[in-house]
Write a protein that holds these residues in place. Sequence first.
Motif, PDB file in Angstrom:
ATOM      1  N   VAL A   1      40.374  42.104  37.448  1.00 21.88           N
ATOM      2  CA  VAL A   1      39.752  40.821  37.792  1.00 21.88           C
ATOM      3  C   VAL A   1      39.681  40.702  39.304  1.00 21.88           C
ATOM      4  O   VAL A   1      40.415  41.371  40.030  1.00 21.88           O
ATOM      5  N   GLU A   2      38.805  39.836  39.778  1.00 17.34           N
ATOM      6  CA  GLU A   2      38.702  39.594  41.212  1.00 17.34           C
ATOM      7  C   GLU A   2      39.741  38.539  41.618  1.00 17.34           C
ATOM      8  O   GLU A   2      39.923  37.541  40.932  1.00 17.34           O
TER       9      GLU A   2
ATOM     10  N   CYS B   1      40.759  32.933  34.204  1.00 20.55           N
ATOM     11  CA  CYS B   1      41.765  33.959  33.906  1.00 20.55           C
ATOM     12  C   CYS B   1      42.810  33.373  32.962  1.00 20.55           C
ATOM     13  O   CYS B   1      43.345  32.284  33.191  1.00 20.55           O
TER      14      CYS B   1
ATOM     15  N   ASP C   1      47.577  36.487  31.446  1.00 22.33           N
ATOM     16  CA  ASP C   1      47.070  37.541  32.326  1.00 22.33           C
ATOM     17  C   ASP C   1      47.410  37.237  33.782  1.00 22.33           C
ATOM     18  O   ASP C   1      47.776  38.150  34.537  1.00 22.33           O
TER      19      ASP C   1
ATOM     20  N   PHE D   1      43.645  33.693  41.540  1.00 26.69           N
ATOM     21  CA  PHE D   1      42.864  34.259  40.453  1.00 26.69           C
ATOM     22  C   PHE D   1      41.801  33.261  40.005  1.00 26.69           C
ATOM     23  O   PHE D   1      41.968  32.039  40.183  1.00 26.69           O
TER      24      PHE D   1
END
Length: 458
Positions: free
Chosen positions: A45-46, A77, A81, A73
């Motif tokens: 993920v970014e 998200c 996670d 995040f």
Amino acid sequence: MAAFEDVVAAVRERVEPDAEERSRLGTVVERLVERTESAVDDLPVEADVLQVGSTARGTWLSGDRDIDLFVRFPPDCDRDDLESYGLDVGHAVLPDGHEEYAEHPYVKGEFEGFEVDLVPCYRVESATDIRSAVDRTPFHTRYLEARLDDDLANDIRVFKQFLTGIGAYGSDLRTRGFSGFLAELLVLEHGGLRPLLEAAVDWQPPVRFDPEDHGTREFDDPLVVVDPTDPERNVAAVLSAANLARLQHYARELLDAPRESLFFPESPDPLSPADVREFVADRGTTPVALRFPAPDVVEDQLYPQLDKSLSGVREALERRGFEVLRADLFADDSAVLLFELGVAERPAVERHEGPPVHVRRHAAGFYEKYANGDGDPESGDRTYGPFVDDGRYVVERPRKFTTATAFLESDALFDAALGVHVEDALRDGYDLLAGGDAVADLAGEFGVELARYFDPRP
């Protein structure tokens, strides 16, 4: 005025980081951010990396070695996670670090001589959209960065050192003092240190400030500072009334007689067992203490539970007629609940008042209960009455515990309001220390705490 400014200038010189310290911090932060961004690049993920806290805002005290980095995040998200990715990044950046837990887990460790907290959070659009309490922190940093100049930052540093010196700095649940963000907001709100102190001495709690004039809730706290990024939050919610009063007292002291010792007090010399016995003899009281292994929980869980237990046992003692002059708690490897009793022994009987005689149904029930001899099924001792005194039925019945130690040794102790981990520890076993000779045994572990107890300050 001149004396105050001279003291503040001297303190500022001691707490303001010099060019070398600033440069060193900047270099370490740059390396940390590079390592963190590299670890983030390996995630599916970014996310981005942001420095927050006093070192980001330029309000940290010289000698502080704390760096706070947040990994932000995206809002979509999953929470599990976020926690998993955050810990992966934390352990990659701080391989010798360990996990701690606020609202969710994060990694704390050492990097090139600095203590680093690496915390995951959500990158939300505003502080009102938070999904986790830590999501506010980047907004706090952004808010203050836009409003602080060098003079205000220096006043904030001096104020933080003042709060440290009087024992009121820190929003942990052991201290229940002023957080760094609260200290910064108060100096900003008043335009400097001296105006803040001059205002504080005349505060009449509850006191309310709303920097953005956007608060939407009422609060019952003694000091309310509405979060400028969240209209429903009081930044001062943790602050105790005692620490607010402590600020007011020492603000008067500093304004009336400015001196550096208020900022840098010396710790008292620890008491010896002989010192403790002498204090107790002089006071003519009966100290009693419960000593047990400190529960293995973090301080923000431990101290609220110790506070609850101290209050619960104190109330139970006073309800049974054992006057508690003062009570305190200590914790290290052991935990101690200390009660100094003005009355440690009571008569064999106690007065028990019933309803007024004219309240027929309740009064008749009370009378019949004791007239039939059913008032004290656990004891064969004599009950006196019932008789009428000042318009109501009264009996004098056997007292179950005539000494405080008898109560504290009994299972009735566990009827008091106790913190859950404290109750578990007490059920596993505790030492009951009664009297000056026994309580003096605490001096080995808590000599400094006892010195503060027997020489109390505001």
